[in-house]
Design a protein around this motif. Sequence first.
Motif, mmCIF file in Angstrom:
data_model
loop_
_atom_site.group_PDB
_atom_site.id
_atom_site.type_symbol
_atom_site.label_atom_id
_atom_site.label_comp_id
_atom_site.label_asym_id
_atom_site.label_seq_id
_atom_site.Cartn_x
_atom_site.Cartn_y
_atom_site.Cartn_z
ATOM 1 N N THR A 137 0.820 -1.191 0.000
ATOM 2 C CA THR A 137 0.000 0.000 0.000
ATOM 3 C C THR A 137 0.862 1.252 0.000
ATOM 4 O O THR A 137 1.979 1.236 0.525
ATOM 5 C CB THR A 137 -0.975 0.030 1.203
ATOM 6 O OG1 THR A 137 -1.919 1.086 1.025
ATOM 7 C CG2 THR A 137 -0.239 0.219 2.520
ATOM 8 N N GLY A 138 0.325 2.313 -0.608
ATOM 9 C CA GLY A 138 1.021 3.605 -0.567
ATOM 10 C C GLY A 138 1.408 4.193 -1.900
ATOM 11 O O GLY A 138 1.283 5.406 -2.090
ATOM 12 N N PRO A 139 1.905 3.415 -2.878
ATOM 13 C CA PRO A 139 2.324 4.039 -4.136
ATOM 14 C C PRO A 139 1.176 4.792 -4.807
ATOM 15 O O PRO A 139 0.115 4.210 -5.088
ATOM 16 C CB PRO A 139 2.774 2.846 -4.990
ATOM 17 C CG PRO A 139 3.210 1.819 -3.996
ATOM 18 C CD PRO A 139 2.243 1.967 -2.854
ATOM 19 N N GLY A 140 1.366 6.081 -5.047
ATOM 20 C CA GLY A 140 0.361 6.877 -5.726
ATOM 21 C C GLY A 140 -0.936 7.031 -4.974
ATOM 22 O O GLY A 140 -1.968 7.375 -5.572
ATOM 23 N N ALA A 141 -0.951 6.808 -3.658
ATOM 24 C CA ALA A 141 -2.203 6.811 -2.896
ATOM 25 C C ALA A 141 -2.776 8.209 -2.698
ATOM 26 O O ALA A 141 -3.936 8.348 -2.300
ATOM 27 C CB ALA A 141 -1.971 6.159 -1.534
ATOM 28 N N GLY A 142 -1.975 9.245 -2.956
ATOM 29 C CA GLY A 142 -2.480 10.602 -2.754
ATOM 30 C C GLY A 142 -2.778 10.866 -1.297
ATOM 31 O O GLY A 142 -1.895 10.723 -0.444
ATOM 32 N N ASP A 143 -4.038 11.184 -0.985
ATOM 33 C CA ASP A 143 -4.430 11.463 0.405
ATOM 34 C C ASP A 143 -5.367 10.398 0.964
ATOM 35 O O ASP A 143 -6.124 10.657 1.905
ATOM 36 C CB ASP A 143 -5.106 12.840 0.479
ATOM 37 C CG ASP A 143 -4.131 13.959 0.141
ATOM 38 O OD1 ASP A 143 -2.965 13.870 0.556
ATOM 39 O OD2 ASP A 143 -4.547 14.914 -0.553
ATOM 40 N N VAL A 179 -1.719 -9.665 8.110
ATOM 41 C CA VAL A 179 -0.751 -10.269 7.188
ATOM 42 C C VAL A 179 0.389 -9.280 6.993
ATOM 43 O O VAL A 179 0.263 -8.096 7.332
ATOM 44 C CB VAL A 179 -1.402 -10.601 5.826
ATOM 45 C CG1 VAL A 179 -2.513 -11.629 5.981
ATOM 46 C CG2 VAL A 179 -1.915 -9.337 5.144
ATOM 47 N N PRO A 180 1.526 -9.722 6.462
ATOM 48 C CA PRO A 180 2.631 -8.787 6.203
ATOM 49 C C PRO A 180 2.195 -7.650 5.279
ATOM 50 O O PRO A 180 1.407 -7.850 4.353
ATOM 51 C CB PRO A 180 3.695 -9.658 5.538
ATOM 52 C CG PRO A 180 3.414 -11.040 6.044
ATOM 53 C CD PRO A 180 1.918 -11.114 6.160
ATOM 54 N N VAL A 181 2.727 -6.467 5.537
ATOM 55 C CA VAL A 181 2.397 -5.278 4.761
ATOM 56 C C VAL A 181 3.674 -4.574 4.330
ATOM 57 O O VAL A 181 4.582 -4.367 5.143
ATOM 58 C CB VAL A 181 1.514 -4.302 5.575
ATOM 59 C CG1 VAL A 181 1.395 -2.947 4.858
ATOM 60 C CG2 VAL A 181 0.131 -4.889 5.820
ATOM 61 N N LEU A 182 3.734 -4.205 3.047
ATOM 62 C CA LEU A 182 4.789 -3.330 2.559
ATOM 63 C C LEU A 182 4.207 -1.929 2.415
ATOM 64 O O LEU A 182 3.197 -1.736 1.739
ATOM 65 C CB LEU A 182 5.331 -3.818 1.210
ATOM 66 C CG LEU A 182 6.560 -3.054 0.694
ATOM 67 C CD1 LEU A 182 7.491 -3.985 -0.080
ATOM 68 C CD2 LEU A 182 6.165 -1.869 -0.193
ATOM 69 N N LEU A 183 4.852 -0.966 3.048
ATOM 70 C CA LEU A 183 4.364 0.404 3.125
ATOM 71 C C LEU A 183 5.353 1.315 2.399
ATOM 72 O O LEU A 183 6.525 1.384 2.757
ATOM 73 C CB LEU A 183 4.243 0.816 4.593
ATOM 74 C CG LEU A 183 3.597 2.150 4.943
ATOM 75 C CD1 LEU A 183 2.144 2.177 4.490
ATOM 76 C CD2 LEU A 183 3.677 2.377 6.453
ATOM 77 N N VAL A 234 7.694 -0.219 -8.751
ATOM 78 C CA VAL A 234 8.018 -1.584 -9.188
ATOM 79 C C VAL A 234 8.659 -2.358 -8.043
ATOM 80 O O VAL A 234 8.321 -3.518 -7.785
ATOM 81 C CB VAL A 234 8.956 -1.541 -10.408
ATOM 82 C CG1 VAL A 234 9.401 -2.953 -10.792
ATOM 83 C CG2 VAL A 234 8.269 -0.870 -11.592
ATOM 84 N N LEU A 235 9.584 -1.709 -7.340
ATOM 85 C CA LEU A 235 10.239 -2.354 -6.196
ATOM 86 C C LEU A 235 9.227 -2.743 -5.128
ATOM 87 O O LEU A 235 9.308 -3.834 -4.547
ATOM 88 C CB LEU A 235 11.292 -1.413 -5.613
ATOM 89 C CG LEU A 235 11.995 -1.880 -4.332
ATOM 90 C CD1 LEU A 235 12.804 -3.149 -4.587
ATOM 91 C CD2 LEU A 235 12.902 -0.784 -3.785
ATOM 92 N N SER A 236 8.254 -1.881 -4.875
ATOM 93 C CA SER A 236 7.246 -2.181 -3.861
ATOM 94 C C SER A 236 6.441 -3.421 -4.226
ATOM 95 O O SER A 236 6.214 -4.309 -3.396
ATOM 96 C CB SER A 236 6.302 -0.987 -3.691
ATOM 97 O OG SER A 236 6.981 0.121 -3.172
ATOM 98 N N GLY A 237 5.986 -3.473 -5.470
ATOM 99 C CA GLY A 237 5.230 -4.649 -5.886
ATOM 100 C C GLY A 237 6.055 -5.911 -5.812
ATOM 101 O O GLY A 237 5.565 -6.968 -5.371
ATOM 102 N N LEU A 238 7.297 -5.818 -6.217
ATOM 103 C CA LEU A 238 8.196 -6.973 -6.164
ATOM 104 C C LEU A 238 8.397 -7.441 -4.726
ATOM 105 O O LEU A 238 8.299 -8.638 -4.421
ATOM 106 C CB LEU A 238 9.528 -6.580 -6.808
ATOM 107 C CG LEU A 238 10.651 -7.614 -6.848
ATOM 108 C CD1 LEU A 238 10.214 -8.876 -7.563
ATOM 109 C CD2 LEU A 238 11.884 -7.011 -7.534
ATOM 110 N N GLY A 239 8.662 -6.503 -3.830
ATOM 111 C CA GLY A 239 8.858 -6.867 -2.428
ATOM 112 C C GLY A 239 7.610 -7.445 -1.796
ATOM 113 O O GLY A 239 7.667 -8.418 -1.034
#
Length: 476
Positions: A302-308, A321-325, A419-424
Amino acid sequence: MRSAYSVETVRAAERALMARLPEGALMQRAAAGLSAACAELLGRVYGSRVVLLIGSGDNGGDALYAGARLARRGAGVTAVLLSPERAHPQGLAALRRAGGVSVVPEAADDAIGRADLVVDGIVGIGGKGGLRPDAERLVEAALRTRAAVVAVDLPSGVEADSGEVRGAAVRADLTVTFGTYKPGLLVDPAREYAGVVRLVDIGLELPAEPELEALQHADVARLLPHPAAESDKYRRGVVGVAAGSGRYPGAAVLAVSGALRGGAGAVRYVGPAAEAVIARFPETLVSDRGPAKAGRVQAWVTGPGAGDDAATVAEVLAAEVPVLLDADGLRLADRDAVRGRTAPTLMTPHAGEAAALLGVAREEVEGARLAAVRELAAVYRATVLLKGSTTLVADAAGGAVRVNATGTPWLATAGSGDVLSGLGGSLLAAGLSALDAGSVAAYLHGLAGRFAAQGAPAGAHDVAECVPEAWRDVRD
């Protein structure tokens, strides 16, 4: 795997080894490795001109003994003694017996101007702060010549434990380090001063837990998820991507592109960029019901391009579950919500985002990257991947920090981090720990960036498309 140890640990290992060896044997081992590296760099030793910049202590002693070996092979060797009364006496005597000469700094300009090779033996691994003015003048004179510069153990002026550079420092073409890597040789900004690093084994016995470790192909290959014969898309893991906005739909597309190539069996997308995602990646499972009702996932991004959209970020952080922020999510996330999570959290800031989270200037993070990533991991009780020319991954539990340098400056392009976020996130869903998922993602992403660029500009979509090539390169 390359491991780096603190100055204190190295000193203790050296003392233990010296207690078992004849006096001076350890320094001779170091000098032999240093002289061999210098000879290889010179190509032809006989008739070459070598200048040694000598400070006090054992670092200068290593350089003097190495200079003596080169002098015996026909090199003209001049030692510039910054503190003549404190130069290593036995090393200086060995150099003179071999035909080398010594001069004071005021008489060194001619020798430096004619040198083929300059050896930096000014300050050892215990040095703090930048070079003193007299040493700085000599180093600047050397850098104005065509001479190659070799640093002994660590470039003088950089700090071994932190990788910080707090003043003038030597910029080496080659650093010959002894026994083990030092953190400053692997972490920017100091890494940029080291040039090529050559490790000389001198027989140190070091503990199992280093300060810093750098994965290599074999290490990453062991961590890559591999489907078994009975695997289906759900057993391989499902990663959810809650990203993008009306203003930034491309961030969602790029995060999904990384996730599809990261080892999970399926990708669920939740957000306002569903049409753009489906148009580019029809295999994506799209939902408009929010993260909590999107279906089962093994990890979220979550977070990439999320705006507000703070509500979506908060909903994802509430998942067990695990979360990448990443990106906007770092700004929108409540610190206590992150700290209170029981499932793993992987945060992926760049230096500017890390500075905002810590409440300091960006320059402070860039100048002390190792300290910053450790502090962030401790403050947020999360695993933190600090992006940059050397990406660092620190676990909240402490232990060794992972460092990755597979990237290329061409990765500094819009969308590359998505891209890195999705990969991770995909690697998290496939079952890797947050530390391993961050480390492997950074490694593959860096390799993919190299393959995509090959010395020319590349876009984030090019990087994503090269992830399979990077995967195969590591695996094979």
